[in-house]
Motif scaffolding. Structure first.
Motif: not given
Length: 351
Positions: A201-207, A209, A234, A236
């Motif tokens: 989530a730290r690495q990919y939650a912004h890009q 689900n 964070d 989905w």
């Protein structure tokens, strides 16, 4: 308004090798050679069909083969249906008219394009329809050779899959592969699903689900709650992927009038209830592992609270073969016994 077709350049065909007959049944390349040596230029109508209720795939790729690899595209007249068209048994999906020696060497290749893509497209359409609007995630990449990914992903996309797992599968429409926190990452974190999920989530939650597999320790309810508590907004969804050889811990005291192994309706219901009770009612549930149209239909029939289905190897099974026949020669009917010209008003001229 004419429907757009994929540009031939999309397919990155090995044009010179196809032209040379490298991928063709030898009898077609020998036929082409003989026709040229004998100076035989029969003007034919070639008719292409298949024998099932199906969904047409690979037609734009087949057209690209004809455009780029025939001896003279301008000397041919092609009429065809479109990607994703539903087709009936024996319905003509494409006709090719012109000097047979110009394209005799290509039959193996263009039929193979349609056979493979239509198989995938038909299978995906069946699970999409079974899912009643729920999302379908296309997960069969690991079950076949990597070279088939691009076209298979396109076929799945046209047939209604909401996501594919590799960038190659998404490349023909400019998308990206999507996925869930895998078991291997959890193992790399010493079997700690929560820590693996937090790192993801730290690495990919912004890009993307964030969806997390929660069956690593065969305790899906406990792990799902722990992950939901740790990731909060964070997260989905959680993905259930219990092996068909295992019974999840939450069902050990409830085995009775249902098959307890794998991902089953009782397990999904328990995970849903537990998430809701813990205040995580917005967290979705994705299921995978052995899903096909029949299993999805049964889940939908009994109202299992699933939000998305991940489907893999079943989407590559079966066959959807195509046949090409010359049916007219020099303006006169001429075909193998049992085959005849079947005009189809749905065909559109290919420019």
């Amino acid at each position: 308004m004419p429907r757009e077709r994929l540009s031939p350049e999309v397919f990155r065909l090995p044009v010179e090798r196809i032209r040379a007959g490298y991928y063709s049944d030898a009898y077609f390349t020998l036929t082409k050679d003989l026709l040229e040596r004998e100076d035989k230029h029969a003007h034919v109508v070639m008719q292409v069909f298949q024998k099932k209720h199906s969904v047409l795939g690979g037609i734009d790729e087949a057209i690209a083969v004809l455009k780029l690899c025939s001896d003279d595209w301008n000397g041919l007249e092609v009429h065809a249906l479109h990607e994703g068209d539903e087709v009936e048994p024996h319905e003509t999906v494409m006709t090719i008219e012109g000097d047979y020696s110009l394209f005799a060497h290509l039959e193996t290749v263009y039929l193979g394009c349609m056979a493979r893509r239509s198989l995938v497209m038909r299978n995906v359409r069946e699970v999409v329809e079974a899912a009643n609007g729920k999302q379908i995630l296309f997960f069969p990449a690991r079950h076949d050779h990597w070279l088939v990914q691009t076209g298979d992903g396109w076929a799945a996309h046209v047939a209604g899959a909401i996501g594919v797992s590799t960038d190659a599968q998404a490349s023909w429409w400019g998308g990206r592969g999507v996925g869930t926190v895998p078991h291997s990452l959890i193992a790399a974190f010493g079997g700690d699903t929560v820590e693996a999920a937090k790192a993801w989530a730290r690495q990919y939650a912004h890009q993307m689900n964030v969806t997390v597999l929660v069956d690593f320790w065969n305790d899906s309810i406990k792990t799902a709650i722990e992950v939901a508590d740790a990731l909060g907004g964070d997260l989905w969804g959680v993905r259930l992927d219990t092996s068909e050889r295992l019974v999840d811990r939450s069902l050990w005291d409830e085995m009775g009038d249902f098959r307890p192994t794998g991902v089953n309706h009782v397990l999904v219901g328990k995970v849903r209830d537990a998430l809701d009770a813990a205040g995580h009612d917005r967290v979705r549930i994705v299921v995978s592992g052995g899903f096909n149209p029949e299993k999805i239909s049964e889940f939908e029939r009994v109202g299992v609270p699933v939000d998305a289905y991940g489907v893999g190897s079943s989407l590559l099974r079966g066959e959807n073969d195509f046949t090409a026949d010359i049916v007219i020669v020099d303006g006169k009917p001429c075909s193998k016994v049992g085959r005849w010209y079947r005009p189809n008003p749905r065909l559109e001229k290919v420019e």
